[in-house]
Design a protein around this motif. Structure first.
Motif, mmCIF file in Angstrom:
data_model
loop_
_atom_site.group_PDB
_atom_site.id
_atom_site.type_symbol
_atom_site.label_atom_id
_atom_site.label_comp_id
_atom_site.label_asym_id
_atom_site.label_seq_id
_atom_site.Cartn_x
_atom_site.Cartn_y
_atom_site.Cartn_z
ATOM 1 N N CYS A 197 -31.978 8.168 7.821
ATOM 2 C CA CYS A 197 -30.806 7.517 8.411
ATOM 3 C C CYS A 197 -30.675 7.857 9.886
ATOM 4 O O CYS A 197 -30.471 6.969 10.725
ATOM 5 N N SER A 198 -30.831 9.132 10.233
ATOM 6 C CA SER A 198 -30.670 9.508 11.640
ATOM 7 C C SER A 198 -31.832 8.988 12.477
ATOM 8 O O SER A 198 -31.667 8.596 13.624
ATOM 9 N N MET A 199 -33.015 8.935 11.865
ATOM 10 C CA MET A 199 -34.179 8.443 12.596
ATOM 11 C C MET A 199 -34.062 6.946 12.902
ATOM 12 O O MET A 199 -34.446 6.486 13.962
ATOM 13 N N LEU A 200 -33.523 6.193 11.947
ATOM 14 C CA LEU A 200 -33.488 4.739 12.083
ATOM 15 C C LEU A 200 -32.239 4.207 12.768
ATOM 16 O O LEU A 200 -32.188 3.034 13.119
ATOM 17 N N CYS A 201 -31.234 5.036 12.979
ATOM 18 C CA CYS A 201 -29.986 4.545 13.576
ATOM 19 C C CYS A 201 -30.260 4.068 15.011
ATOM 20 O O CYS A 201 -30.632 4.867 15.871
ATOM 21 N N PRO A 202 -30.079 2.757 15.283
ATOM 22 C CA PRO A 202 -30.399 2.256 16.614
ATOM 23 C C PRO A 202 -29.444 2.764 17.698
ATOM 24 O O PRO A 202 -29.790 2.754 18.881
ATOM 25 N N GLU A 203 -28.262 3.207 17.284
ATOM 26 C CA GLU A 203 -27.262 3.664 18.259
ATOM 27 C C GLU A 203 -27.302 5.184 18.447
ATOM 28 O O GLU A 203 -26.487 5.734 19.187
ATOM 29 N N GLU A 204 -28.200 5.839 17.749
ATOM 30 C CA GLU A 204 -28.242 7.310 17.747
ATOM 31 C C GLU A 204 -26.876 7.907 17.441
ATOM 32 O O GLU A 204 -26.427 8.867 18.056
ATOM 33 N N ALA A 205 -26.215 7.282 16.487
ATOM 34 C CA ALA A 205 -24.865 7.715 16.113
ATOM 35 C C ALA A 205 -24.877 8.773 15.010
ATOM 36 O O ALA A 205 -23.845 9.317 14.647
ATOM 37 N N ILE A 206 -26.074 9.004 14.440
ATOM 38 C CA ILE A 206 -26.167 9.965 13.334
ATOM 39 C C ILE A 206 -26.950 11.191 13.787
ATOM 40 O O ILE A 206 -28.058 11.066 14.300
#
Lengths: 286, 119
Positions: free
Chosen positions: A102-111
């Motif tokens: 999830c953190s790797m794929l978040c395009p907004e770097e929100a995770i």
């Protein structure tokens, strides 16, 4: 060489076998208690713990100001541990397996990932035997990542003995995976047989060679031996239901301490295993 | 208002399934019990974990205002709360009967989960 000691049924003598095996090999062995919910090798080995390390699982934390509710985190998570719902995203840390997708794929770097404590790995010495055990945090359900942390301490130059939890589910599979051999400890009763059949079925899918040790071998019936014969499982050792062993066990003494004449049998056990898997033994030259 | 009801079948005369995450169907109806959608929840029925969370997302994505079911566990309750969905619990009988109870204000809404987490 890595040898896991497993059983379907609890209380068959896994720890008894694992600890005596470690003790006869002295400096050449290492014991790793992978029964992280109730580690008990320490009762028989009385180690001095020299280091305690906390084991964490990385779980997601969401910055809702950066989140655009695109939903990618929820799509990739196989465990519903992060869910975009309504106008927010919620994380369920206790469902998270820590894969990091999830953190790797978040395009907004929100995770970003935050540590969640699973338990501890303790290392020390029991006489000349290197000792490692995992101890899960009370209330924690996720044993496999902690077991993997215990297994990172395996020293492949020694005979690493893994004491597995009972049963046939994820913690057992996590323990035995990657082992060169599995010793299945059982007792010759309908209960021992029932759980042995289940555990053998679970572990044979991993393609690891197995052999059987029958504990309290002079009670019960011959059904376990018949099963081993039919399955082509080598019968490695039999330990009778001896009063001296029971008395020693009741005081927390290892089997080879209450019955020193068993030392050579445990040395032979490592020789036999080495022969089965075709690697030079670390035990025979004693 | 859109209402989701956990159901054993696809029709408003079907019996309510008391389980939220693992009910075979979730029906979406309006205030007058007109069927808007019958969601096949079969993939969730056999989910290892997180069935309630996924069911909550399914109905939240359809902008449902209220859920009628029997039991709701802690994770599902958290997820439904995040989506602002009211949870009417301890419902039984048919979907139509439950909607009648909503009209008569006879439904009790949960302020906390009324089932254990499913392990």
């Amino acid at each position: 060489m890595i040898v896991a000691v497993a059983s379907g049924k609890g209380g068959t003598g896994k720890t008894t076998v694992a600890t005596s095996l470690a003790l006869v090999l002295e400096t050449r062995s290492q014991i790793l208690d992978c029964d992280v919910e109730e580690p008990n090798c320490h009762i028989l080995l009385k180690p001095t713990i020299l280091a305690t390390d906390t084991v964490n699982l990385p779980v997601p934390s969401v910055d809702l100001e950066k989140c655009t509710l695109c939903g990618k985190c929820g799509e990739v998570c196989q465990f519903s541990a992060i869910v975009p719902i309504g106008k927010t995203v919620i994380a369920f840390p206790e469902l998270c397996h820590g894969c990091g997708a999830c953190s790797m794929l978040c395009p907004e770097e929100a995770i970003h990932e935050v540590p969640r404590s699973l338990g501890v790995v303790e290392t020390g010495m029991a006489g000349s035997v290197e000792f490692v055990q995992g101890r899960i945090r009370i209330g924690e359900a996720m044993a496999p990542p902690l077991i993997r942390a215990v297994k990172t301490r395996i020293d492949s130059d020694k005979l690493a003995i893994l004491d597995a939890p009972p049963g046939a589910s994820c913690p057992v599979i996590t323990t035995v995976k990657g082992a060169d051999f599995v010793i299945m400890v059982t007792e010759p009763t309908p209960f021992g047989l029932n759980d042995l059949v289940i555990a053998v079925e679970a572990i044979q899918g991993l393609g690891i060679p197995m052999g059987v040790v029958i504990n309290r071998s002079d009670i019960g019936d011959s059904a376990v031996k018949d099963f081993c014969h039919n399955k082509g499982l080598p019968l490695l050792m039999e330990v009778p239901h001896h009063r001296k062993i029971a008395e020693g066990y009741a005081k927390g003494a290892p089997l080879i301490e209450s019955m020193p004449e068993y030392a050579h049998k445990f040395r032979k056990l490592t020789d036999d295993i080495s022969m089965i898997i075709g690697t030079p033994s670390k035990g025979s030259s004693l | 208002m859109k209402i989701a009801v956990t159901s054993t079948g696809k029709a408003v005369e079907s019996a309510i399934d008391p389980r939220f995450g693992r009910a075979p169907f979730i029906l979406i109806v309006d205030d007058d019990c007109n069927l808007i959608e019958a969601i096949d929840n079969s993939t969730n029925v056999n989910a290892f974990r997180g069935a309630g969370i996924q069911a909550a997302k399914t109905i939240a994505d359809r902008k449902v205002d209220m859920l009628l079911t029997g039991r709701c566990g802690p994770n599902a309750f958290t997820a439904l709360g995040a989506a602002g969905i009211k949870v009417g619990i301890e419902q039984s009988g048919t979907i139509r009967e439950a909607i009648e109870r909503v009209k008569k204000n006879e439904v009790s809404f949960a302020d906390k989960p009324n089932a254990e987490a499913h392990w």
